[in-house]
Design a protein around this motif. Sequence first.
Motif, PDB file in Angstrom:
ATOM      1  N   LEU A 168       0.834  -1.197   0.000  1.00 26.72           N
ATOM      2  CA  LEU A 168       0.000   0.000   0.000  1.00 26.72           C
ATOM      3  C   LEU A 168       0.871   1.250   0.000  1.00 26.72           C
ATOM      4  O   LEU A 168       0.550   2.222  -0.698  1.00 26.72           O
ATOM      5  CB  LEU A 168      -0.933   0.010   1.219  1.00 26.72           C
ATOM      6  CG  LEU A 168      -1.787   1.272   1.380  1.00 26.72           C
ATOM      7  CD1 LEU A 168      -2.628   1.550   0.134  1.00 26.72           C
ATOM      8  CD2 LEU A 168      -2.678   1.157   2.613  1.00 26.72           C
ATOM      9  N   ARG A 169       1.962   1.228   0.739  1.00 26.79           N
ATOM     10  CA  ARG A 169       2.858   2.394   0.726  1.00 26.79           C
ATOM     11  C   ARG A 169       3.415   2.635  -0.670  1.00 26.79           C
ATOM     12  O   ARG A 169       3.524   3.791  -1.108  1.00 26.79           O
ATOM     13  CB  ARG A 169       3.997   2.212   1.726  1.00 26.79           C
ATOM     14  CG  ARG A 169       4.906   3.449   1.825  1.00 26.79           C
ATOM     15  CD  ARG A 169       5.937   3.319   2.906  1.00 26.79           C
ATOM     16  NE  ARG A 169       6.872   2.228   2.646  1.00 26.79           N
ATOM     17  CZ  ARG A 169       7.923   1.947   3.421  1.00 26.79           C
ATOM     18  NH1 ARG A 169       8.148   2.674   4.515  1.00 26.79           N
ATOM     19  NH2 ARG A 169       8.721   0.944   3.122  1.00 26.79           N
ATOM     20  N   GLU A 170       3.743   1.579  -1.373  1.00 23.85           N
ATOM     21  CA  GLU A 170       4.223   1.736  -2.743  1.00 23.85           C
ATOM     22  C   GLU A 170       3.147   2.365  -3.627  1.00 23.85           C
ATOM     23  O   GLU A 170       3.444   3.236  -4.464  1.00 23.85           O
ATOM     24  CB  GLU A 170       4.654   0.385  -3.308  1.00 23.85           C
ATOM     25  CG  GLU A 170       5.904  -0.203  -2.644  1.00 23.85           C
ATOM     26  CD  GLU A 170       6.251  -1.575  -3.186  1.00 23.85           C
ATOM     27  OE1 GLU A 170       5.545  -2.037  -4.108  1.00 23.85           O
ATOM     28  OE2 GLU A 170       7.216  -2.187  -2.681  1.00 23.85           O
ATOM     29  N   LEU A 171       1.903   1.926  -3.451  1.00 25.80           N
ATOM     30  CA  LEU A 171       0.808   2.512  -4.225  1.00 25.80           C
ATOM     31  C   LEU A 171       0.648   3.995  -3.921  1.00 25.80           C
ATOM     32  O   LEU A 171       0.463   4.819  -4.825  1.00 25.80           O
ATOM     33  CB  LEU A 171      -0.502   1.792  -3.913  1.00 25.80           C
ATOM     34  CG  LEU A 171      -0.820   0.514  -4.683  1.00 25.80           C
ATOM     35  CD1 LEU A 171      -2.141  -0.062  -4.200  1.00 25.80           C
ATOM     36  CD2 LEU A 171      -0.871   0.776  -6.175  1.00 25.80           C
ATOM     37  N   LEU A 172       0.710   4.345  -2.647  1.00 28.77           N
ATOM     38  CA  LEU A 172       0.577   5.748  -2.258  1.00 28.77           C
ATOM     39  C   LEU A 172       1.726   6.579  -2.801  1.00 28.77           C
ATOM     40  O   LEU A 172       1.541   7.730  -3.210  1.00 28.77           O
ATOM     41  CB  LEU A 172       0.504   5.864  -0.735  1.00 28.77           C
ATOM     42  CG  LEU A 172      -0.756   5.289  -0.078  1.00 28.77           C
ATOM     43  CD1 LEU A 172      -0.619   5.303   1.438  1.00 28.77           C
ATOM     44  CD2 LEU A 172      -1.994   6.050  -0.506  1.00 28.77           C
ATOM     45  N   ASP A 173       2.925   6.015  -2.817  1.00 36.30           N
ATOM     46  CA  ASP A 173       4.075   6.740  -3.369  1.00 36.30           C
ATOM     47  C   ASP A 173       3.878   7.011  -4.860  1.00 36.30           C
ATOM     48  O   ASP A 173       4.291   8.057  -5.375  1.00 36.30           O
ATOM     49  CB  ASP A 173       5.359   5.929  -3.152  1.00 36.30           C
ATOM     50  CG  ASP A 173       5.827   5.959  -1.700  1.00 36.30           C
ATOM     51  OD1 ASP A 173       5.413   6.876  -0.964  1.00 36.30           O
ATOM     52  OD2 ASP A 173       6.591   5.051  -1.304  1.00 36.30           O
ATOM     53  N   GLN A 174       3.265   6.075  -5.551  1.00 41.61           N
ATOM     54  CA  GLN A 174       3.037   6.236  -6.988  1.00 41.61           C
ATOM     55  C   GLN A 174       1.889   7.197  -7.295  1.00 41.61           C
ATOM     56  O   GLN A 174       1.890   7.862  -8.327  1.00 41.61           O
ATOM     57  CB  GLN A 174       2.719   4.873  -7.614  1.00 41.61           C
ATOM     58  CG  GLN A 174       3.843   3.860  -7.542  1.00 41.61           C
ATOM     59  CD  GLN A 174       3.360   2.455  -7.869  1.00 41.61           C
ATOM     60  OE1 GLN A 174       2.231   2.249  -8.311  1.00 41.61           O
ATOM     61  NE2 GLN A 174       4.225   1.466  -7.641  1.00 41.61           N
ATOM     62  N   ARG A 175       0.907   7.293  -6.373  1.00 45.03           N
ATOM     63  CA  ARG A 175      -0.327   8.008  -6.678  1.00 45.03           C
ATOM     64  C   ARG A 175      -0.634   9.140  -5.705  1.00 45.03           C
ATOM     65  O   ARG A 175      -1.779   9.577  -5.625  1.00 45.03           O
ATOM     66  CB  ARG A 175      -1.499   7.012  -6.650  1.00 45.03           C
ATOM     67  CG  ARG A 175      -1.415   5.884  -7.673  1.00 45.03           C
ATOM     68  CD  ARG A 175      -1.984   6.320  -9.000  1.00 45.03           C
ATOM     69  NE  ARG A 175      -3.377   6.729  -8.851  1.00 45.03           N
ATOM     70  CZ  ARG A 175      -4.411   5.900  -8.911  1.00 45.03           C
ATOM     71  NH1 ARG A 175      -4.217   4.607  -9.106  1.00 45.03           N
ATOM     72  NH2 ARG A 175      -5.647   6.360  -8.785  1.00 45.03           N
ATOM     73  N   PHE A 176       0.358   9.636  -4.969  1.00 47.74           N
ATOM     74  CA  PHE A 176       0.007  10.585  -3.916  1.00 47.74           C
ATOM     75  C   PHE A 176      -0.463  11.927  -4.463  1.00 47.74           C
ATOM     76  O   PHE A 176      -1.195  12.651  -3.780  1.00 47.74           O
ATOM     77  CB  PHE A 176       1.162  10.771  -2.914  1.00 47.74           C
ATOM     78  CG  PHE A 176       2.329  11.565  -3.421  1.00 47.74           C
ATOM     79  CD1 PHE A 176       2.375  12.941  -3.266  1.00 47.74           C
ATOM     80  CD2 PHE A 176       3.408  10.932  -4.022  1.00 47.74           C
ATOM     81  CE1 PHE A 176       3.462  13.677  -3.717  1.00 47.74           C
ATOM     82  CE2 PHE A 176       4.488  11.653  -4.477  1.00 47.74           C
ATOM     83  CZ  PHE A 176       4.521  13.039  -4.322  1.00 47.74           C
ATOM     84  N   VAL A 177      -0.078  12.300  -5.676  1.00 43.89           N
ATOM     85  CA  VAL A 177      -0.570  13.559  -6.244  1.00 43.89           C
ATOM     86  C   VAL A 177      -1.992  13.389  -6.756  1.00 43.89           C
ATOM     87  O   VAL A 177      -2.901  14.129  -6.373  1.00 43.89           O
ATOM     88  CB  VAL A 177       0.353  14.070  -7.362  1.00 43.89           C
ATOM     89  CG1 VAL A 177      -0.273  15.285  -8.053  1.00 43.89           C
ATOM     90  CG2 VAL A 177       1.718  14.439  -6.795  1.00 43.89           C
ATOM     91  N   GLN A 178      -2.216  12.426  -7.625  1.00 43.95           N
ATOM     92  CA  GLN A 178      -3.562  12.229  -8.169  1.00 43.95           C
ATOM     93  C   GLN A 178      -4.487  11.554  -7.179  1.00 43.95           C
ATOM     94  O   GLN A 178      -5.709  11.669  -7.272  1.00 43.95           O
ATOM     95  CB  GLN A 178      -3.528  11.428  -9.471  1.00 43.95           C
ATOM     96  CG  GLN A 178      -2.936  10.034  -9.374  1.00 43.95           C
ATOM     97  CD  GLN A 178      -1.455   9.980  -9.633  1.00 43.95           C
ATOM     98  OE1 GLN A 178      -0.701  10.763  -9.085  1.00 43.95           O
ATOM     99  NE2 GLN A 178      -1.044   9.046 -10.486  1.00 43.95           N
ATOM    100  N   GLY A 179      -3.940  10.845  -6.185  1.00 43.15           N
ATOM    101  CA  GLY A 179      -4.744  10.198  -5.171  1.00 43.15           C
ATOM    102  C   GLY A 179      -5.327   8.879  -5.638  1.00 43.15           C
ATOM    103  O   GLY A 179      -5.274   8.531  -6.825  1.00 43.15           O
ATOM    104  N   LEU A 180      -5.879   8.127  -4.694  1.00 44.82           N
ATOM    105  CA  LEU A 180      -6.591   6.892  -5.005  1.00 44.82           C
ATOM    106  C   LEU A 180      -7.585   6.629  -3.885  1.00 44.82           C
ATOM    107  O   LEU A 180      -7.427   7.125  -2.778  1.00 44.82           O
ATOM    108  CB  LEU A 180      -5.640   5.710  -5.169  1.00 44.82           C
ATOM    109  CG  LEU A 180      -5.076   5.027  -3.921  1.00 44.82           C
ATOM    110  CD1 LEU A 180      -4.497   3.671  -4.309  1.00 44.82           C
ATOM    111  CD2 LEU A 180      -4.014   5.854  -3.240  1.00 44.82           C
TER     112      LEU A 180
END
Length: 281
Positions: A168-180
């Motif tokens: 999940l941290r990896e996902l947040l690192d990839q998408r923290f600007v656009q969000g998820l």
Amino acid sequence: MGARPDITAWRPPVEGIDEVFHAFFADHAYPMHTHDAWTLLIVDQGLVRYDLDRHEHGAPSSVVTLLPPHVPHNGDAATPEGFRKRVLYLDTRQIDAALIGRAVDRPVLHDQRLRHRVHQLHRTLERRGDELEAQSRLALVSERLARHLRDQLDVPPPVHDRRVARELRELLDQRFVQGLTLREAADRLHVHQTHLVRAFSREFGMAPHQYLTGRRVDLARRLLLGGMRAPDVASAAGFYDQSHFSRHFKRVVGTSPGHYARTAKDVTGYRRSSEPRTNAA
């Protein structure tokens, strides 16, 4: 004639919540009616009296009330000063339909931790831009409601899952600007949303929304120091608007984005003026 009702209602951009309803009523009495959603109620002032399945109940400010979908109920003030309440209408998928009978039998939940979580969820829903936080809080609230109805409140939920937390941290690192959304993350990692929140919080000592906000604030600091205007930084770093950006930036950094940027420029100017001069050849 009683006092005029004070009502606020909206549909938040949070999956699982059909409507938020805040109201003060001095003398309104609800007739028998039903909802096609779970009705999650907390009372902030006064006392609400209602009938559910031919049984009378009361909702004081110290409890959480959960009314099941499709079951008739009414409601009115049990005190002369009326009542002030906050309601969440939850999508039927938030709680197993098999638990409707349990909710009919005992709609009143004496649980201060749950009431505080519902209060926090309402506060989050009043702010645009904090949808991941609202989704995380909703997941924990829905889980605790279901545990109440199943008589499993004392059973600790599993939270030891370092693999899921790190993915999940990896996902947040990839998408923290656009969000998820929390659902997107849960679908990607093939786990329940509540498990995702608990696993991440245990592994990293903060909730997923706190980590995402921290990443956005870090990016905003770099952009401000690079000379970007604060209104442009808000969008570039993934914040909903300038107010959303300023609120979180000040909470994390301790000052407003504008003051932070001005201070950085002052320090830069001071250092430049202190540099030793070189003689012309």
